[in-house]
Design a protein around this motif. Sequence first.
Motif, PDB file in Angstrom:
ATOM      1  N   LYS A 431      37.111 -48.240 -32.550  1.00 39.81           N
ATOM      2  CA  LYS A 431      36.621 -49.350 -33.365  1.00 39.81           C
ATOM      3  C   LYS A 431      35.247 -49.026 -33.939  1.00 39.81           C
ATOM      4  CE  LYS A 431      40.152 -51.956 -32.991  1.00 39.81           C
ATOM      5  NZ  LYS A 431      40.971 -52.160 -34.191  1.00 39.81           N
ATOM      6  N   TYR A 432      34.419 -48.339 -33.148  1.00 39.90           N
ATOM      7  CA  TYR A 432      33.086 -47.976 -33.631  1.00 39.90           C
ATOM      8  C   TYR A 432      33.192 -46.990 -34.790  1.00 39.90           C
ATOM      9  CZ  TYR A 432      28.217 -46.427 -33.530  1.00 39.90           C
ATOM     10  OH  TYR A 432      26.936 -46.123 -33.870  1.00 39.90           O
ATOM     11  N   MET A 433      34.132 -46.015 -34.685  1.00 36.97           N
ATOM     12  CA  MET A 433      34.283 -45.045 -35.767  1.00 36.97           C
ATOM     13  C   MET A 433      34.884 -45.686 -37.015  1.00 36.97           C
ATOM     14  SD  MET A 433      35.348 -41.479 -33.874  1.00 36.97           S
ATOM     15  CE  MET A 433      36.588 -42.172 -32.806  1.00 36.97           C
ATOM     16  N   GLU A 434      35.660 -46.756 -36.821  1.00 33.64           N
ATOM     17  CA  GLU A 434      36.206 -47.452 -37.987  1.00 33.64           C
ATOM     18  C   GLU A 434      35.098 -48.025 -38.860  1.00 33.64           C
ATOM     19  OE1 GLU A 434      38.945 -50.328 -36.597  1.00 33.64           O
ATOM     20  OE2 GLU A 434      40.543 -48.865 -36.137  1.00 33.64           O
ATOM     21  N   LEU A 435      33.973 -48.424 -38.228  1.00 31.01           N
ATOM     22  CA  LEU A 435      32.839 -48.913 -39.024  1.00 31.01           C
ATOM     23  C   LEU A 435      32.319 -47.821 -39.962  1.00 31.01           C
ATOM     24  CD1 LEU A 435      30.909 -50.905 -36.277  1.00 31.01           C
ATOM     25  CD2 LEU A 435      32.249 -51.848 -38.159  1.00 31.01           C
ATOM     26  N   PHE A 436      32.284 -46.583 -39.465  1.00 34.54           N
ATOM     27  CA  PHE A 436      31.807 -45.484 -40.295  1.00 34.54           C
ATOM     28  C   PHE A 436      32.842 -45.087 -41.349  1.00 34.54           C
ATOM     29  CE2 PHE A 436      29.038 -45.096 -36.619  1.00 34.54           C
ATOM     30  CZ  PHE A 436      27.798 -44.861 -37.210  1.00 34.54           C
ATOM     31  N   GLU A 437      34.125 -45.370 -41.079  1.00 35.75           N
ATOM     32  CA  GLU A 437      35.132 -45.109 -42.106  1.00 35.75           C
ATOM     33  C   GLU A 437      34.896 -45.962 -43.345  1.00 35.75           C
ATOM     34  OE1 GLU A 437      38.931 -45.650 -40.415  1.00 35.75           O
ATOM     35  OE2 GLU A 437      38.841 -43.884 -39.121  1.00 35.75           O
ATOM     36  N   PHE A 438      34.386 -47.183 -43.142  1.00 38.74           N
ATOM     37  CA  PHE A 438      34.043 -48.024 -44.297  1.00 38.74           C
ATOM     38  C   PHE A 438      32.792 -47.484 -45.010  1.00 38.74           C
ATOM     39  CE2 PHE A 438      36.407 -51.020 -41.588  1.00 38.74           C
ATOM     40  CZ  PHE A 438      37.346 -51.437 -42.507  1.00 38.74           C
ATOM     41  N   ARG A 439      31.902 -46.878 -44.224  1.00 36.59           N
ATOM     42  CA  ARG A 439      30.659 -46.367 -44.818  1.00 36.59           C
ATOM     43  C   ARG A 439      30.893 -45.039 -45.536  1.00 36.59           C
ATOM     44  NH1 ARG A 439      24.999 -45.174 -41.480  1.00 36.59           N
ATOM     45  NH2 ARG A 439      23.772 -44.485 -43.280  1.00 36.59           N
ATOM     46  N   TYR A 440      31.736 -44.172 -44.931  1.00 36.70           N
ATOM     47  CA  TYR A 440      32.027 -42.875 -45.531  1.00 36.70           C
ATOM     48  C   TYR A 440      33.531 -42.765 -45.792  1.00 36.70           C
ATOM     49  CZ  TYR A 440      27.507 -41.974 -43.265  1.00 36.70           C
ATOM     50  OH  TYR A 440      26.226 -42.048 -42.840  1.00 36.70           O
ATOM     51  N   PRO A 441      34.077 -43.499 -46.725  1.00 37.09           N
ATOM     52  CA  PRO A 441      35.536 -43.484 -46.943  1.00 37.09           C
ATOM     53  C   PRO A 441      36.020 -42.119 -47.425  1.00 37.09           C
ATOM     54  CG  PRO A 441      34.419 -44.676 -48.712  1.00 37.09           C
ATOM     55  CD  PRO A 441      33.372 -44.387 -47.686  1.00 37.09           C
ATOM     56  N   GLY A 442      37.026 -41.592 -46.730  1.00 35.80           N
ATOM     57  CA  GLY A 442      37.655 -40.357 -47.144  1.00 35.80           C
ATOM     58  C   GLY A 442      36.863 -39.106 -46.874  1.00 35.80           C
TER      59      GLY A 442
END
Length: 575
Positions: A431-442
């Motif tokens: 869940k914590y890494m999902e936050l960074f997926e929104f910040r650095y998409p792709g």
Amino acid sequence: MEIRTSGQLYRKLFCIDTIILCCVVLAMMVYFFTSMRNRFLEQNLDYMGMMRESADSYLEETSDIAEYMHEDLYKSDMELNDALHCLTDGPADYQQYRLDTYYESKIREYKGIETFFKDGFQAYQSLSIIMLYSYERGVVTEYTRDGKSYKRYGDKGFLQRLEQGDLVEEDCFFYLKEIRDPVNMQVRGCMLLGFESSKFESIRRYYSKAELTVYNDAGTRVFDSNGKYKISEIMKAEKAGALENFLGAYVEQTQTGRYHTISYLEKSRASAVPAPVILMILLVGLGTLALGETFVRYHLKRLEKRLDRILDGMTKVMEGDLKVRIPSDRNGDELDVISTYFNEMCINLEEHINKRYLAEIEQKNAEMAALQNQINPHFLYNTLEAVRMKAICNGDREVGKMLYSLAVTFRAQLKEADVITLAQELHYSKKYMELFEFRYPGQFETILECPEEYLQIPVIKFVLQPIIENYFIHGIRMKEKDNFIRISVERGKEVRIVVEDNGNGMEEKVLAAKNRELEEDFMETRASIGVANVNRRLKAVYGKEYGIHMEARPGGGLRVILRFQPQEESAPSGQ
């Protein structure tokens, strides 16, 4: 003054909801039971029909075999003439005919009626016995599958059964085919072809629930799987059109030549539901009831907590605490309206008191400010959840997902025990890494590798979050798209959690200095304070021989290895 709680309302609502839930579950069980009864009835009736079709198919097959053999006999002059002389000549004359025919024909092999029957036995496995009966001499010659033949005179009972067409013996039923002399078309005798009736038992055993009865026109039983009813009674009920009532069953009946087939399924057994299915329905009902009770208890407990918060707020106001506020924007129901009015009442009351007791209130404000800092941090989590739900309602699911991941991480920090399972730790990390997926998409890929048998290993919480955060602050290559971070779990004598990335990595000297700091458990600088904190916690809980070790990844990047030995047998639930 007596302090009242919402327990009485909770118990009343719990009893009402439990009664409703029991009625619903009971209705569901009755529905499923009725559906299963109808399903088994339909299935058993289909089996009964297939059993009747199989019996008819066997009768048609045996009838065709008898017809084929009768036709084949007339296709061979030698075999037909041999059969005619067997029926009309005495033993000596018959043997003389065979010798004369063999000599005059100059053939290597004489093919008589015995050869014809032997070939028939080999071609048709269901054929069990063949009889030749001479009308002139009254002699019956019986041929068996083992190649033997027996002669005897037809007694009165045999002749009577032959005249009535009652061609049934024990474990065998017959078809009669007359043999005529093709020269003058006179009937010289007949051929009786007997077939095994045990085949009907195999058919009935395959379709186990239904019963099967086969009999001929003379009322003689060929096969009866039940044996409770006389054939004469069955024929009488069939003639009266009351066979179904007589047997108390669902009935299917057909006739093939001189043979009648009846398959029936007793109505008391037709829709019977097997005990394992009943047990399954019962277990599903009890499981549903238990799940429903859990949900009702959970919902009412939440309601009870909200009511208790309102009562606690009122109690505090009665005690003079006008700074109390009740959350009122989470559910949008009547309790939120009461909470809103209560909060407004407190505000208005506070303003009124401010006008008259300003000096006392100033002192009170200082005390309230101190109390405000002690407000339960769960409010922040609840507020995040309320904001998330608002975002979802407004159609902004991406913000909702971000808030959910943040709320899960925050809730784990507030509510979870200090020692959790590895599955929970990996879940919070995801869940914590999902936050960074929104910040650095792709820009990066997340890989979690953990065998299922390791998921319940106990571990102190939040050992992975600082490592992951350190990667996104110092390790990720912002201009590249092939970043990845892999978390894998290994176990030998100790548990190893490996966090591996292909990021910027560390210089060899810096890496050696960092490992020395981790080994000796001290920090020369404040860089990577999170990693040092995790290392210190691992050593404090599991021993100084455990902790964190870093190494360069071949091909670029960094591998952070967390080592510990879980106390599985006596793992505490919180520290």
